[in-house]
Design a protein around this motif. Structure first.
Motif: not given
Length: 103
Positions: A27, A30, A73, A80
């Motif tokens: 997470r 990214t 996510y 996302w």
């Protein structure tokens, strides 16, 4: 050195903690794209969400793909994608096709 002996409950707790740490790490990172993960490790965030859903269902817990993805996510998958997913380069696509035939 052999792994230390431990009871099943402790082993499960350690595995769960390691899994939560992996999810938290993904997470935060990214910048690491799913295609990069697939090309290097053969799995990605989507794979984790599918494995999570399958295990939930094996325990009789209904879980949709979108809900499982949100667990991994930390937000809805579409959000996302819009925030972080980049178009894969031709090189990334070629590597994926070569290392994951039929995927």
């Amino acid at each position: 050195m052999a792994a230390p002996e431990m009871d099943e409950k402790t082993r499960t707790e350690l595995e769960a903690a390691a899994f939560r740490t992996l999810v938290a790490h993904l997470r935060e990172r990214t910048d690491v794209q799913n295609i990069d993960l697939m090309n290097l490790a053969g799995f990605c965030r989507n794979c984790l969400s599918k494995w999570y859903r399958a295990e939930a269902e094996a325990k009789g817990i209904p879980l949709s793909d979108p809900d499982a993805r949100e667990i991994i996510y930390g937000m809805p998958y579409k959000e996302w994608q819009a925030k972080y997913q980049k178009e894969a380069t031709p090189e990334q696509k070629a590597t994926f096709a070569a290392s994951n035939p039929g995927h």
